[in-house]
Design an enzyme around this catalytic site. Structure first.
Site, PDB file in Angstrom:
ATOM      1  N   GLU A  78       0.834  -1.204   0.000  1.00  0.00           N
ATOM      2  CA  GLU A  78       0.000   0.000   0.000  1.00  0.00           C
ATOM      3  C   GLU A  78       0.871   1.258   0.000  1.00  0.00           C
ATOM      4  O   GLU A  78       1.664   1.481   0.906  1.00  0.00           O
ATOM      5  CB  GLU A  78      -0.923   0.014   1.221  1.00  0.00           C
ATOM      6  N   ARG A  88     -17.496  -1.387   7.081  1.00  0.00           N
ATOM      7  CA  ARG A  88     -18.668  -2.035   6.518  1.00  0.00           C
ATOM      8  C   ARG A  88     -19.256  -3.052   7.485  1.00  0.00           C
ATOM      9  O   ARG A  88     -20.461  -3.309   7.503  1.00  0.00           O
ATOM     10  CB  ARG A  88     -18.290  -2.718   5.206  1.00  0.00           C
ATOM     11  N   CYS A 141      -7.261  -2.777   8.555  1.00  0.00           N
ATOM     12  CA  CYS A 141      -5.990  -2.774   7.823  1.00  0.00           C
ATOM     13  C   CYS A 141      -5.547  -1.341   7.510  1.00  0.00           C
ATOM     14  O   CYS A 141      -4.396  -0.968   7.743  1.00  0.00           O
ATOM     15  CB  CYS A 141      -6.121  -3.567   6.530  1.00  0.00           C
ATOM     16  N   HIS A 159      -1.020  -5.925   1.639  1.00  0.00           N
ATOM     17  CA  HIS A 159      -2.206  -6.782   1.599  1.00  0.00           C
ATOM     18  C   HIS A 159      -1.893  -8.052   0.814  1.00  0.00           C
ATOM     19  O   HIS A 159      -1.330  -7.982  -0.289  1.00  0.00           O
ATOM     20  CB  HIS A 159      -3.372  -6.066   0.911  1.00  0.00           C
TER      21      HIS A 159
END
Length: 219
Positions: A78, A88, A141, A159
Site C-alpha cells: 500500500e 462495513r 488494515c 495486503h
C-alpha cells in the site's frame, strides 16, 4: 537490521487469516535481517495499542504490517493510508466506526515510508503476482497502515489475498474492496515466500542508505 512484521488474527466468522498464516511461517532471518513477528487483533482500538506496545518493546529498524484483502488476486503493498475509519462490518470487539477520522488533526493521507515499489519489483522478479495499491480500504488494515506510516521507523503495509486452505472459502476480507470478485491464482503456501521477497525488496534501499551513511560502501 531488525524488522518487525505483523499479521492479523481471524475475524468475523472465519477461523483463518491469510496474513497470520503467512507471517507466522516467516523465518527468523531474511537476507541478514533479524525478523520478529507478531499478530495484531482485528480491533480499531486494540490494534493501535498493540502496535505501540510492540514498537516500544522491540524497537525495530523497520516495520512491515500485513493484512488480507478478499477482493484482490495479487499481493499489494500500500502506497498510502487514509485518515478515515469507515467500517462495513464490525471489528472483533463489535465496534463499527463510520466516517470517523483516525487523527482529527492529521493529514488526509500518509505515504509509506518503506519503498512499496521496490517490494513489488522483487516479488514480480521472483514470479509472484504483485502490484502497487493506493487504496488500503477503510477497515482495520487501513487503520493500522495509517498509524504505521506516521511512525518514525520506516514502515510498509502489505495486503495479501484472503486465501484459504483448499476447498475453503473466505467469508470475510472484502472490507478492502467491497463488491470485488477477483479470484487469486496464488496459494496459501506461496505467501511466506512472497513476503520474504517483498521484505528483501523493500529493505534493500534501507541497506543502501545505511551503507552510505556509515561510509561502508565498496569502491
Amino acid at each position: 537490521m531488525h524488522i518487525l512484521v505483523t499479521g492479523f488474527e481471524p475475524f468475523g466468522k472465519d477461523s483463518f487469516n491469510a496474513s497470520q498464516e503467512a507471517v507466522s511461517q516467516l523465518p527468523g532471518q531474511i537476507s541478514n535481517h533479524r525478523i520478529t513477528t507478531a499478530i495484531l487483533p482485528v480491533s480499531f482500538k486494540r490494534s493501535a495499542q498493540e502496535l505501540d506496545h510492540l514498537l516500544a518493546e522491540h524497537r525495530p529498524d523497520a516495520l512491515i504490517c500485513v493484512g488480507e484483502a478478499g477482493g484482490r488476486d495479487a499481493i499489494t503493498p500500500e502506497a498510502r493510508g487514509a485518515n478515515l475509519d469507515d467500517a462495513r462490518i464490525q471489528d472483533n470487539d463489535g465496534d463499527q466506526p463510520r466516517a470517523a477520522a483516525i487523527d482529527p488533526r492529521g493529514p488526509d493521507f500518509l505515504e509509506a515510508s518503506l519503498n512499496p515499489a521496490a517490494a513489488v519489483k522483487m516479488m514480480l522478479n521472483e514470479g509472484f503476482k504483485a502490484e502497487l495499491s493506493t487504496d488500503a480500504g477503510r477497515f482495520v488494515c487501513n487503520h493500522v497502515a495509517y498509524l504505521a506510516y506516521r511512525q518514525p521507523v520506516p514502515s510498509l503495509f502489505i495486503h495479501v489475498p484472503a486465501l484459504r486452505p483448499h476447498g475453503v472459502e473466505a467469508t470475510v476480507g472484502a472490507e478492502t474492496d467491497p463488491g470485488a470478485r477477483k479470484r487469486s491464482t496464488l496459494e496459501v503456501g506461496q505467501l511466506p515466500r512472497a513476503l520474504e521477497a517483498a521484505i528483501r525488496g523493500a529493505c534493500s534501499i534501507l541497506e543502501e542508505t545505511s551503507a552510505e551513511n556509515t561510509g561502508d560502501v565498496h569502491q
